[in-house]
Design a protein around this motif. Sequence first.
Motif, PDB file in Angstrom:
ATOM      1  N   ALA A   1       0.898  -1.095   0.165  1.00 45.34           N
ATOM      2  CA  ALA A   1       0.107   0.183  -0.096  1.00 45.34           C
ATOM      3  C   ALA A   1       0.871   1.172  -0.152  1.00 45.34           C
ATOM      4  O   ALA A   1       1.876   1.394   0.527  1.00 45.34           O
ATOM      5  N   VAL A   6      -1.695   5.291   4.642  1.00 40.19           N
ATOM      6  CA  VAL A   6      -1.628   4.956   5.864  1.00 40.19           C
ATOM      7  C   VAL A   6      -2.413   6.078   6.555  1.00 40.19           C
ATOM      8  O   VAL A   6      -2.275   7.147   6.544  1.00 40.19           O
ATOM      9  N   TYR A  76      -6.849  -6.329   6.465  1.00 41.18           N
ATOM     10  CA  TYR A  76      -5.856  -5.585   5.453  1.00 41.18           C
ATOM     11  C   TYR A  76      -4.755  -5.300   6.055  1.00 41.18           C
ATOM     12  O   TYR A  76      -3.660  -5.574   5.323  1.00 41.18           O
ATOM     13  N   ALA A  77      -4.462  -4.784   7.384  1.00 40.57           N
ATOM     14  CA  ALA A  77      -3.103  -4.738   7.805  1.00 40.57           C
ATOM     15  C   ALA A  77      -2.275  -5.702   8.093  1.00 40.57           C
ATOM     16  O   ALA A  77      -1.072  -5.627   8.249  1.00 40.57           O
ATOM     17  N   THR A  80       0.557  -5.682   5.456  1.00 38.77           N
ATOM     18  CA  THR A  80       1.225  -4.694   5.274  1.00 38.77           C
ATOM     19  C   THR A  80       2.938  -4.889   6.091  1.00 38.77           C
ATOM     20  O   THR A  80       2.759  -5.440   7.168  1.00 38.77           O
ATOM     21  N   GLN A  84       5.730   0.431   6.826  1.00 36.69           N
ATOM     22  CA  GLN A  84       4.569   1.306   6.572  1.00 36.69           C
ATOM     23  C   GLN A  84       3.984   2.010   7.732  1.00 36.69           C
ATOM     24  O   GLN A  84       3.462   3.121   7.402  1.00 36.69           O
ATOM     25  N   TRP A  85       4.421   1.610   8.831  1.00 32.89           N
ATOM     26  CA  TRP A  85       3.727   2.431  10.130  1.00 32.89           C
ATOM     27  C   TRP A  85       4.869   3.248  10.736  1.00 32.89           C
ATOM     28  O   TRP A  85       4.408   3.799  11.741  1.00 32.89           O
ATOM     29  N   GLY A 110       0.982  -5.499  10.668  1.00 28.38           N
ATOM     30  CA  GLY A 110       2.478  -6.162   9.584  1.00 28.38           C
ATOM     31  C   GLY A 110       2.371  -7.600   9.605  1.00 28.38           C
ATOM     32  O   GLY A 110       1.820  -8.241  10.016  1.00 28.38           O
TER      33      GLY A 110
END
Length: 252
Positions: A1, A6, A76-77, A80, A84-85, A110
């Motif tokens: 993504a 985010v 969804y997360a 990731t 990304q965070w 994640g």
Amino acid sequence: AAAAEVPGAQLAASPGAVPTAERDLWLGREEGIPEAFASTDLVFSDASGPGGACVPATIPAIPGNPAPTIEEYCQYALATPPSQWEAPFAAAHPLPGEVPRGELFGCVLGNSRQAYEARWPAGWVGKKFNGDGTFSNIIYRGPFLAPDVNAYPGRYYVQTDSYRREEKSWVLDYSANTGDPVMNEVLNRFPIGTYGRNFGDFQDELRQIAPGVWLGRVYAKPVTFRNPSPFFIYANVPFILFQSCPSQEADA
């Protein structure tokens, strides 16, 4: 993504925010925590709306779903990368004025090995902040038992961030606080606790990245079973929490 997806890239200022320096003076030390949280100048996250109303978090959109549930967002997360965070956590400083309080629901983020490990055993669904400097974790125990809202208790306060030494974060401190230093060490290091876990070797650090949305990071404490080094080590485990309100909590 893409990074733009985010949540929390732009953090709206909280109404009635307490100046960061003043709040750090109150909450940045462990002694006097109950007195600090009793201040009438604090703005609690479950009373930040007009007239002190509780405003539930809006779950951010995800690709293909503009209004996901927490479950859909967390699904969804899962895919990731933890990297990304990093940006939304770093951008959420200085801390806004809201103090976490109430039941906040969310998930581990994640696809790292450490994040998958942190999801075991299944059941962690959020945290309960009591508004007096104490918190606990919420564990879902199946369809026939009420969630355990008092698992893995600890204390929370503002303190210097473990990595960004010139910044502040909310520290979620799991260390034992019996008044006996020897007993504290035993309880912190005993390898098995409730639900097969003991968090005495860890601490969480938390920042509000958007109204009602909080992003956390898990650190291994120095000179512990998990981390024999003299430094805090990021465990590569981010997590997200969404503010709930009493009617939502009853439905959760």
